[in-house]
Design a protein around this motif. Sequence first.
Motif, PDB file in Angstrom:
ATOM      1  N   ILE A 114       0.846  -1.190   0.000  1.00 13.13           N
ATOM      2  CA  ILE A 114       0.000   0.000   0.000  1.00 13.13           C
ATOM      3  C   ILE A 114       0.885   1.244   0.000  1.00 13.13           C
ATOM      4  CG2 ILE A 114      -1.718   1.282   1.321  1.00 13.13           C
ATOM      5  CD1 ILE A 114      -2.735  -1.384   2.398  1.00 13.13           C
ATOM      6  N   GLN A 115       0.570   2.205  -0.840  1.00 13.37           N
ATOM      7  CA  GLN A 115       1.429   3.371  -1.020  1.00 13.37           C
ATOM      8  C   GLN A 115       0.711   4.658  -0.618  1.00 13.37           C
ATOM      9  OE1 GLN A 115       3.109   3.262  -5.031  1.00 13.37           O
ATOM     10  NE2 GLN A 115       2.820   1.063  -5.064  1.00 13.37           N
ATOM     11  N   LYS A 116       1.512   5.686  -0.328  1.00 17.64           N
ATOM     12  CA  LYS A 116       0.974   6.976   0.068  1.00 17.64           C
ATOM     13  C   LYS A 116       1.575   8.076  -0.802  1.00 17.64           C
ATOM     14  CE  LYS A 116       0.216   5.734   4.917  1.00 17.64           C
ATOM     15  NZ  LYS A 116       0.539   6.081   6.332  1.00 17.64           N
ATOM     16  N   PRO A 117       0.743   8.999  -1.266  1.00 16.33           N
ATOM     17  CA  PRO A 117       1.265  10.090  -2.111  1.00 16.33           C
ATOM     18  C   PRO A 117       2.039  11.112  -1.294  1.00 16.33           C
ATOM     19  CG  PRO A 117      -1.050  10.435  -1.661  1.00 16.33           C
ATOM     20  CD  PRO A 117      -0.710   9.097  -1.072  1.00 16.33           C
ATOM     21  N   LYS A 118       2.926  11.835  -1.972  1.00 16.93           N
ATOM     22  CA  LYS A 118       3.613  12.970  -1.363  1.00 16.93           C
ATOM     23  C   LYS A 118       2.775  14.220  -1.638  1.00 16.93           C
ATOM     24  CE  LYS A 118       8.017  10.779  -2.584  1.00 16.93           C
ATOM     25  NZ  LYS A 118       9.259  10.924  -3.394  1.00 16.93           N
ATOM     26  N   LYS A 119       3.356  15.389  -1.405  1.00 17.17           N
ATOM     27  CA  LYS A 119       2.652  16.648  -1.643  1.00 17.17           C
ATOM     28  C   LYS A 119       2.255  16.758  -3.109  1.00 17.17           C
ATOM     29  CE  LYS A 119       1.300  20.925  -0.868  1.00 17.17           C
ATOM     30  NZ  LYS A 119       0.095  21.246  -0.067  1.00 17.17           N
ATOM     31  N   ARG A 120       0.961  16.987  -3.363  1.00 13.39           N
ATOM     32  CA  ARG A 120       0.448  17.028  -4.727  1.00 13.39           C
ATOM     33  C   ARG A 120       0.042  18.443  -5.119  1.00 13.39           C
ATOM     34  NH1 ARG A 120      -2.532  13.333  -2.084  1.00 13.39           N
ATOM     35  NH2 ARG A 120      -4.525  14.370  -2.471  1.00 13.39           N
ATOM     36  N   MET A 121       0.027  18.706  -6.408  1.00 19.46           N
ATOM     37  CA  MET A 121      -0.477  19.977  -6.921  1.00 19.46           C
ATOM     38  C   MET A 121      -1.968  20.075  -6.624  1.00 19.46           C
ATOM     39  SD  MET A 121      -0.358  21.386 -10.870  1.00 19.46           S
ATOM     40  CE  MET A 121       1.307  22.063 -10.777  1.00 19.46           C
ATOM     41  N   GLU A 122      -2.425  21.277  -6.288  1.00 20.39           N
ATOM     42  CA  GLU A 122      -3.852  21.484  -6.028  1.00 20.39           C
ATOM     43  C   GLU A 122      -4.661  21.105  -7.268  1.00 20.39           C
ATOM     44  OE1 GLU A 122      -5.275  22.297  -3.227  1.00 20.39           O
ATOM     45  OE2 GLU A 122      -3.375  22.512  -2.142  1.00 20.39           O
ATOM     46  N   GLY A 125       5.278   9.166  -4.699  1.00 16.72           N
ATOM     47  CA  GLY A 125       4.884   8.365  -3.540  1.00 16.72           C
ATOM     48  C   GLY A 125       4.035   7.177  -3.923  1.00 16.72           C
ATOM     49  N   CYS A 126       3.213   7.339  -4.940  1.00 19.54           N
ATOM     50  CA  CYS A 126       2.385   6.245  -5.460  1.00 19.54           C
ATOM     51  C   CYS A 126       2.886   5.864  -6.844  1.00 19.54           C
ATOM     52  CB  CYS A 126       0.919   6.662  -5.546  1.00 19.54           C
ATOM     53  SG  CYS A 126       0.131   6.895  -3.944  1.00 19.54           S
ATOM     54  N   ASP A 127       2.987   4.589  -7.089  1.00 17.79           N
ATOM     55  CA  ASP A 127       3.425   4.084  -8.385  1.00 17.79           C
ATOM     56  C   ASP A 127       2.198   3.933  -9.281  1.00 17.79           C
ATOM     57  OD1 ASP A 127       4.524   2.750 -10.542  1.00 17.79           O
ATOM     58  OD2 ASP A 127       5.721   1.392  -9.315  1.00 17.79           O
ATOM     59  N   TYR A 128       2.248   4.539 -10.470  1.00 12.71           N
ATOM     60  CA  TYR A 128       1.077   4.443 -11.353  1.00 12.71           C
ATOM     61  C   TYR A 128       1.068   3.173 -12.202  1.00 12.71           C
ATOM     62  CZ  TYR A 128       4.295   6.798 -14.695  1.00 12.71           C
ATOM     63  OH  TYR A 128       5.359   7.147 -15.498  1.00 12.71           O
TER      64      TYR A 128
END
Length: 303
Positions: free
Chosen positions: A150-158, A290-293
Amino acid sequence: MDSQKSKTKKTAAIGDIYAVILPNGEFGAIRILHKIDSSYLLATTPYIGTDIPSIENEILKEVLIQNRFFYDNDRALVWVDGKVPKDVIYIGNIPLSEKERKIKCHSFHEKWDNSTGIEAFLEWRWENDRENFEREIREEEERYKKFNTIQKPKKRMEDDSFWSIISLLNFNAECEEEIIEPAVDQLAKKSVRDIKQFEEALAYKLYLLDTKEHAKNIGKYSYDEKQNYFSADLFLYFRCSVLAKGKEFFESTLVNPKNMPKDGPFEPLLSIASDAYKRRTGKEFEYITGCDYESFSNVEGWK
């Protein structure tokens, strides 16, 4: 082999033919059909043999037709970026016919590397060693699914900023590079942090769509637990197509997998951030989200 390598030509031109070394040690051949700046449209020829073909070999004028797995009489054509790899061997030049000059392609492989031209070998395996070929692909996919967590994203663009860039895609353009150009141009004007956060948002949204139910709804290429093969790459490109259609379509498809497109995969979406970063900095984009697509990364989505 030293004498063969000496024939390598550093500057590539339309019509140039190069021999490539295939995984079984034999030779294949590719031909340049078009060139735009440092991008090349390459055609894999049907040639496969123990010797480097001579420039007089008529098969070098042909384009390989692919039928393995999800292919359906598709021509082996692809756009690539970069310099001619050191290991390819220049054979000569065959000027293009008027018909060949009109050939168009909407497939993009990013870098011109040593895997380019391998299609002749893969088609040979499909025809002559299909059972083992299919088994190896299944085993590779199972290993990929097994080791994902299970993965978690980093800071993303709004979201508003992200979708405003996506909305710039110009599907009236004739080639893939022109389709994404407005988005690349806009993103390249932003900061390096913005480019990374755009890629983070893109990866996260593709990750959310990476579920078994979404994979079951892409038409004739859909996931079926009873079938021998499912293309993880093609499923990724179909997910790209969902995002390319905009925010409303993405949100509706996320909750209703039956909305998944049945045709029109859009791989070039994956190049927007890397192209923008290179234009902004002059360097290659080396960023891990942070998340692998990649397909099967969303472990929960495949349970």
